[in-house]
Design a protein around this motif. Structure first.
Motif, PDB file in Angstrom:
ATOM      1  N   ALA A  47       7.154  -0.233 -10.045  1.00  0.00           N
ATOM      2  CA  ALA A  47       5.937   0.507 -10.348  1.00  0.00           C
ATOM      3  C   ALA A  47       5.704   0.530 -11.856  1.00  0.00           C
ATOM      4  O   ALA A  47       6.623   0.312 -12.638  1.00  0.00           O
ATOM      5  CB  ALA A  47       6.049   1.933  -9.823  1.00  0.00           C
TER       6      ALA A  47
ATOM      7  N   PRO B  18      -1.546  -0.769  -5.433  1.00  0.00           N
ATOM      8  CA  PRO B  18      -2.329  -0.866  -4.214  1.00  0.00           C
ATOM      9  C   PRO B  18      -3.152   0.383  -3.931  1.00  0.00           C
ATOM     10  O   PRO B  18      -4.021   0.382  -3.080  1.00  0.00           O
ATOM     11  CB  PRO B  18      -1.258  -1.010  -3.129  1.00  0.00           C
ATOM     12  N   ASP B  19      -2.870   1.446  -4.641  1.00  0.00           N
ATOM     13  CA  ASP B  19      -3.461   2.731  -4.265  1.00  0.00           C
ATOM     14  C   ASP B  19      -4.646   3.098  -5.135  1.00  0.00           C
ATOM     15  O   ASP B  19      -5.799   2.910  -4.758  1.00  0.00           O
ATOM     16  CB  ASP B  19      -2.379   3.814  -4.331  1.00  0.00           C
ATOM     17  N   VAL B  20      -4.373   3.609  -6.320  1.00  0.00           N
ATOM     18  CA  VAL B  20      -5.462   4.199  -7.093  1.00  0.00           C
ATOM     19  C   VAL B  20      -6.355   3.165  -7.783  1.00  0.00           C
ATOM     20  O   VAL B  20      -7.572   3.320  -7.801  1.00  0.00           O
ATOM     21  CB  VAL B  20      -4.947   5.224  -8.124  1.00  0.00           C
TER      22      VAL B  20
ATOM     23  N   ASN C  50      10.416  -5.260  -6.418  1.00  0.00           N
ATOM     24  CA  ASN C  50       9.121  -4.638  -6.717  1.00  0.00           C
ATOM     25  C   ASN C  50       9.327  -3.479  -7.686  1.00  0.00           C
ATOM     26  O   ASN C  50      10.359  -2.827  -7.669  1.00  0.00           O
ATOM     27  CB  ASN C  50       8.479  -4.123  -5.431  1.00  0.00           C
TER      28      ASN C  50
ATOM     29  N   TYR D 202      -7.832 -10.479  -7.830  1.00  0.00           N
ATOM     30  CA  TYR D 202      -7.868  -9.028  -7.613  1.00  0.00           C
ATOM     31  C   TYR D 202      -9.269  -8.469  -7.864  1.00  0.00           C
ATOM     32  O   TYR D 202      -9.860  -7.803  -7.024  1.00  0.00           O
ATOM     33  CB  TYR D 202      -6.849  -8.417  -8.565  1.00  0.00           C
TER      34      TYR D 202
ATOM     35  N   PRO E 234      -7.483   0.061  -7.049  1.00  0.00           N
ATOM     36  CA  PRO E 234      -8.608  -0.497  -6.285  1.00  0.00           C
ATOM     37  C   PRO E 234      -9.639   0.564  -5.898  1.00  0.00           C
ATOM     38  O   PRO E 234     -10.833   0.295  -5.898  1.00  0.00           O
ATOM     39  CB  PRO E 234      -7.946  -1.071  -5.016  1.00  0.00           C
ATOM     40  N   VAL E 235      -9.159   1.753  -5.584  1.00  0.00           N
ATOM     41  CA  VAL E 235     -10.094   2.803  -5.181  1.00  0.00           C
ATOM     42  C   VAL E 235     -11.004   3.184  -6.349  1.00  0.00           C
ATOM     43  O   VAL E 235     -12.217   3.317  -6.209  1.00  0.00           O
ATOM     44  CB  VAL E 235      -9.333   4.042  -4.659  1.00  0.00           C
ATOM     45  N   TYR E 236     -10.413   3.313  -7.529  1.00  0.00           N
ATOM     46  CA  TYR E 236     -11.219   3.698  -8.678  1.00  0.00           C
ATOM     47  C   TYR E 236     -12.191   2.591  -9.076  1.00  0.00           C
ATOM     48  O   TYR E 236     -13.346   2.850  -9.387  1.00  0.00           O
ATOM     49  CB  TYR E 236     -10.307   4.049  -9.863  1.00  0.00           C
TER      50      TYR E 236
ATOM     51  N   TYR F 119      -2.889  -2.160 -13.465  1.00  0.00           N
ATOM     52  CA  TYR F 119      -2.084  -3.330 -13.117  1.00  0.00           C
ATOM     53  C   TYR F 119      -2.423  -3.768 -11.703  1.00  0.00           C
ATOM     54  O   TYR F 119      -2.798  -2.955 -10.859  1.00  0.00           O
ATOM     55  CB  TYR F 119      -0.596  -3.079 -13.308  1.00  0.00           C
ATOM     56  N   THR F 120      -2.309  -5.064 -11.478  1.00  0.00           N
ATOM     57  CA  THR F 120      -2.827  -5.601 -10.220  1.00  0.00           C
ATOM     58  C   THR F 120      -1.902  -5.342  -9.034  1.00  0.00           C
ATOM     59  O   THR F 120      -2.326  -5.488  -7.898  1.00  0.00           O
ATOM     60  CB  THR F 120      -3.063  -7.122 -10.310  1.00  0.00           C
ATOM     61  N   SER F 121      -0.659  -4.972  -9.281  1.00  0.00           N
ATOM     62  CA  SER F 121       0.238  -4.688  -8.163  1.00  0.00           C
ATOM     63  C   SER F 121       0.117  -3.240  -7.720  1.00  0.00           C
ATOM     64  O   SER F 121       0.981  -2.730  -7.014  1.00  0.00           O
ATOM     65  CB  SER F 121       1.682  -4.998  -8.546  1.00  0.00           C
TER      66      SER F 121
ATOM     67  N   ASN G  73     -13.319   0.327  -7.144  1.00  0.00           N
ATOM     68  CA  ASN G  73     -14.322   0.202  -6.092  1.00  0.00           C
ATOM     69  C   ASN G  73     -15.373   1.313  -6.183  1.00  0.00           C
ATOM     70  O   ASN G  73     -16.550   1.104  -5.898  1.00  0.00           O
ATOM     71  CB  ASN G  73     -13.623   0.261  -4.733  1.00  0.00           C
TER      72      ASN G  73
END
Lengths: 161, 229
Positions: B179, B92-94, B177, B137, B96-98, B88-90, B100
């Motif tokens: 999760a 912020p942690d895992v 917000n 995103y 984008p890192v994965y 999901y695009t909200s 990327n």
């Protein structure tokens, strides 16, 4: 209800890896609590960003991180990501223990501060102040730097290149 | 109003979760692939990820891509190395890192087998994962990655077909917000249209570099690897 033990067993190494951030790396004698390597991934969405740092409690006293504040975000919440039962989960943490003589590392897939409602765009190289509020050490303000989104590289560290 | 909406959604997805979990436990061979038994060849030796045996077939679903166009999954990925991730695009942690990590692995592979998989990111948080937001995103990570959305039942069907756990949309906090729990695995479909391997989301860049070219060449297990070399 359902048996999940075998699935969890498979994931155990991963879970251990991810929650193994609070390793005790005792360096008795620095005598103070320091916050180092404060970074924020350049947000992929301008709504949220993940703030990470290393807390080095060089004192002989246990401490607790209670909250984090910064001007750049409308809200900042301590979160912890985890892998469990094949799912990636994230939940809010009220506080994080920082035992005497230990280092607590906020790292991808584990602890991070979720900055939400960003008040300005964050570009690589930008810096801003963040303040960590501890039960004993009080407020510690450090400068956080915006870095390129990381990758899981060989050394398992966040690639800040 | 807002709360009611989310509670409803949570129930809906929760119902699917029980189904997905039942399938996972009833039929999935993931547990077996993770560890080698003494005296038998380990099909995972030298591989990242876990062998899926029997392999996953492709779910017969049609998503909508982030340009608003229909994306019939089987047709669009026919014969191509395809990587499927539910996130999901909200996040912020895992996420984008994965993603990327994968993007940098593809850069490292550069050309030839494994260099151009179809990378599909399905946004399970349908209220916030709009096509526009997914485009923004993924565009920050890799222009070649494709964002997909669908109605929740379509996503739930795809996830159930692949024996993954169903997403859970959590209650919003005081700021609205929330999760989302989402499957952590990335399924890689080989050119034979079967998903022979599932990778943990935190796979290392070097492991993608090692495994994706082999998968693209039709190799997916160690004993088969030996036959080819």
């Amino acid at each position: 209800m359902f048996r999940r033990s075998s699935v969890l067993l498979l994931l155990l190494p991963v879970v251990v890896l991810l929650v193994g951030c609070g390793s005790s790396d005792s360096k008795a004698g620095s005598g103070r609590l320091a916050v180092e390597q404060a970074t924020v991934d350049r947000p992929v969405s301008q709504a949220q960003a993940a703030l990470r740092f290393v807390i080095d409690n060089g004192t002989g006293t246990d401490d607790t991180l209670e909250s984090v504040t910064t001007d750049v975000a409308g809200s900042s919440t301590i979160h912890e990501s985890a892998l469990s039962g094949g799912m990636a989960t994230m939940k809010a943490r009220d506080s994080v223990a920082v035992p005497a003589g230990s280092k607590v590392t906020f790292a991808p897939g584990g602890l991070h501060v979720m900055l939400e409602d960003l008040r300005r765009p964050l570009e690589v190289g930008d810096t801003f102040d963040v303040t960590l509020h501890f039960a004993r050490a009080g407020s510690v303000t450090v400068t956080a730097k915006v870095v390129s989104p990381g990758a899981m590289t060989d050394d398992q560290e966040h690639d800040h290149g | 109003m807002v709360d009611k909406f989310h509670i409803t959604r949570r129930r809906l997805i929760g119902a699917g979760a029980a189904t997905g979990l039942g399938l996972l436990l009833g039929a999935c061979g993931l547990e077996d692939g993770g560890s080698a038994e003494a005296g038998t060849a380990d099909p995972d030796a030298g591989w990242s990820g876990t062998l899926v045996d029997p392999p996953f077939t492709k779910p017969d679903v049609t998503f909508t891509d982030f340009n608003g166009k229909p994306f019939p999954f089987k047709e669009k990925t026919e014969g191509r190395l395809t990587m499927l991730f539910f996130g999901y695009t909200s996040c912020p942690d895992v996420c984008p890192v994965y993603l990327n990590t994968l993007a940098s692995a593809l850069d490292a592979i550069d050309s030839g087998p494994g260099s151009r998989p179809i990378v599909l990111f399905v946004g399970v948080d349908v209220a916030r994962d709009t096509p526009k937001k997914m485009k923004e995103y993924l565009g920050q990570i890799d222009d070649s990655f494709i964002g997909l959305t669908a109605e929740e039942p379509v996503i739930a069907k795809a996830i159930a077909h692949l024996k993954l756990g169903q997403p859970v949309i959590h209650e919003p906090d005081k700021d609205g917000n929330y999760a989302v729990d989402h499957p952590a695995g990335i399924i890689v479909f080989s050119p034979d249209n079967l998903g022979h391997r599932i990778f943990p989301a935190n796979v290392r860049q070097k492991d993608w570099v090692k495994d994706l070219p082999r998968l693209d060449e039709g190799i997916y297990r160690t004993d088969q690897d030996a036959e080819h070399s």
